[in-house]
Design a protein around this motif. Structure first.
Motif, PDB file in Angstrom:
ATOM      1  N   MET A 220      43.099  17.404  53.354  1.00 53.16           N
ATOM      2  CA  MET A 220      41.654  17.319  53.172  1.00 53.16           C
ATOM      3  C   MET A 220      41.161  15.908  53.516  1.00 53.16           C
ATOM      4  SD  MET A 220      40.036  20.048  51.926  1.00 53.16           S
ATOM      5  CE  MET A 220      40.404  21.633  51.193  1.00 53.16           C
ATOM      6  N   SER A 221      39.899  15.846  53.919  1.00 53.84           N
ATOM      7  CA  SER A 221      39.279  14.553  54.157  1.00 53.84           C
ATOM      8  C   SER A 221      38.963  13.893  52.822  1.00 53.84           C
ATOM      9  CB  SER A 221      37.990  14.735  54.974  1.00 53.84           C
ATOM     10  OG  SER A 221      37.078  15.512  54.252  1.00 53.84           O
ATOM     11  N   ALA A 222      38.456  12.663  52.894  1.00 53.84           N
ATOM     12  CA  ALA A 222      38.158  11.941  51.657  1.00 53.84           C
ATOM     13  C   ALA A 222      37.174  12.738  50.803  1.00 53.84           C
ATOM     14  CB  ALA A 222      37.588  10.566  52.005  1.00 53.84           C
ATOM     15  N   SER A 223      36.223  13.405  51.442  1.00 50.55           N
ATOM     16  CA  SER A 223      35.247  14.190  50.697  1.00 50.55           C
ATOM     17  C   SER A 223      35.798  15.558  50.323  1.00 50.55           C
ATOM     18  CB  SER A 223      33.972  14.372  51.533  1.00 50.55           C
ATOM     19  OG  SER A 223      34.241  15.193  52.655  1.00 50.55           O
ATOM     20  N   GLY A 224      36.940  15.931  50.922  1.00 47.29           N
ATOM     21  CA  GLY A 224      37.520  17.239  50.673  1.00 47.29           C
ATOM     22  C   GLY A 224      36.905  18.338  51.502  1.00 47.29           C
ATOM     23  N   ALA A 225      35.947  18.026  52.381  1.00 48.03           N
ATOM     24  CA  ALA A 225      35.256  19.050  53.157  1.00 48.03           C
ATOM     25  C   ALA A 225      36.200  19.723  54.126  1.00 48.03           C
ATOM     26  CB  ALA A 225      34.082  18.435  53.905  1.00 48.03           C
ATOM     27  N   ALA A 226      35.961  21.019  54.362  1.00 49.33           N
ATOM     28  CA  ALA A 226      36.806  21.795  55.261  1.00 49.33           C
ATOM     29  C   ALA A 226      35.951  22.678  56.153  1.00 49.33           C
ATOM     30  CB  ALA A 226      37.783  22.660  54.457  1.00 49.33           C
ATOM     31  N   LEU A 227      36.494  22.969  57.323  1.00 44.65           N
ATOM     32  CA  LEU A 227      35.917  23.930  58.254  1.00 44.65           C
ATOM     33  C   LEU A 227      36.664  25.241  58.034  1.00 44.65           C
ATOM     34  CD1 LEU A 227      33.931  24.247  60.668  1.00 44.65           C
ATOM     35  CD2 LEU A 227      35.834  23.622  62.168  1.00 44.65           C
ATOM     36  N   LEU A 228      35.947  26.271  57.562  1.00 48.67           N
ATOM     37  CA  LEU A 228      36.545  27.529  57.131  1.00 48.67           C
ATOM     38  C   LEU A 228      36.056  28.672  58.007  1.00 48.67           C
ATOM     39  CD1 LEU A 228      35.857  26.976  53.329  1.00 48.67           C
ATOM     40  CD2 LEU A 228      38.038  26.553  54.520  1.00 48.67           C
ATOM     41  N   ALA A 229      36.783  29.788  58.006  1.00 49.98           N
ATOM     42  CA  ALA A 229      36.399  30.900  58.872  1.00 49.98           C
ATOM     43  C   ALA A 229      36.734  32.239  58.234  1.00 49.98           C
ATOM     44  CB  ALA A 229      37.102  30.777  60.225  1.00 49.98           C
TER      45      ALA A 229
END
Length: 283
Positions: A1-10
């Motif tokens: 995960m990035s520092a913010s925890g954001a993810a690209l999901l599908a």
């Protein structure tokens, strides 16, 4: 995960006309407030169900990107009798009203971990070129009829104003190709299409006659030509990860209620694309 925890999901093939599927969609939640969701088609056959579903997802995820499936394009009894291109344009209008990105909009750029990448929703259809070797389209359709596996698109997916679904496919491929060629050549992409971009993923189909309704050979090199970090598709209802020329392909179908996979039952319905998960899924 990035520092913010954001993810690209599908996810794809929500088919919310089934009450069990609508219940599953109601349970979908982002992991962080910055998560994006890519929806690779077959949300619903009815326009009201389509709008209700993408409206709900659009309220929950930071950005929703949609690529159409064949079921959204069906003209069915009891739904507004829009056909072909006119129906597709109505779907785009609904998405724009909801703030959902479509293949007709500028491509968004994911700048979280694993980025930057251009997120490219595609609407390409199929042209029957995934048919048995050495057969014509007419022969391949005849074989499908003999096996009793003719796709309902033959009766419900109308190509107007194009003379055929193949012609509509050719037009969509060319239009999409021009837009992809105009992208910064240094920018990787995530390609999102309802149908697989190459034939290899269709080899898992139990009835190979169905492959002719699953894509076009015209896009067989797009994952390399357009620098794909990942390719997302649905349609096959056989979710999993496969690799082609070193590129990760993700089939992300929810599918029909009777097709629930173990990872669905475990609550792992959304597929993470970026940042790339350490443990890849397998068919």
């Amino acid at each position: 995960m990035s520092a913010s925890g954001a993810a690209l999901l599908a996810i794809s093939d929500l088919h919310v006309g089934f009450p069990e599927n609508w219940a599953a969609v109601e349970e979908l939640r982002p992991r962080t407030a910055d998560d994006w969701l890519l929806v690779a088609g077959d949300v619903a056959e009815r326009l009201d169900d389509f709008e209700r579903t993408l409206g709900l997802l659009g309220e929950r995820f930071a950005k929703v990107v949609w690529a159409p499936g064949n079921h959204e394009l069906w003209t069915t009894p009891g739904d507004p009798g829009l056909r072909g291109e006119e129906r597709y344009r109505r779907l785009v209008q609904i998405c724009r009203r909801l703030g959902v990105l479509t293949p007709e909009d500028p491509y968004a750029v994911w700048t979280g971990e694993g980025g930057p990448v251009a997120v490219v929703p595609l609407f390409l259809l199929y042209d029957y070129s995934f048919r048995p070797p050495g057969t014509t389209r007419e022969q391949a359709l005849g074989l499908a009829r003999e096996q009793g596996v003719v796709c309902r698109d033959e009766f419900l997916l109308h190509p107007e104003p194009y003379p055929s679904r193949q012609a509509w496919c050719r037009a969509r491929v060319r239009e999409s190709e021009l837009r992809l060629e105009a992208l910064d050549p240094a920018l990787p992409t995530v390609l999102v299409n309802h149908f697989p971009l190459l034939r290899a993923p269709t080899r898992v189909l139990r009835h190979q006659a169905l492959a002719q309704w699953c894509g076009t050979e015209q896009t067989a090199d797009w994952h390399l030509r357009f620098r794909a970090a990942a390719v997302v598709h649905g349609h096959l209802h056989i979710p999993g990860t496969s690799w082609h020329d070193g590129v990760r392909f993700e089939e992300v179908s929810l599918g029909y209620p009777h097709e629930r996979r173990p990872h669905h039952r475990d609550g792992r319905v959304l597929r993470q694309l970026l940042p790339a998960p350490r443990r890849e899924w397998a068919r």
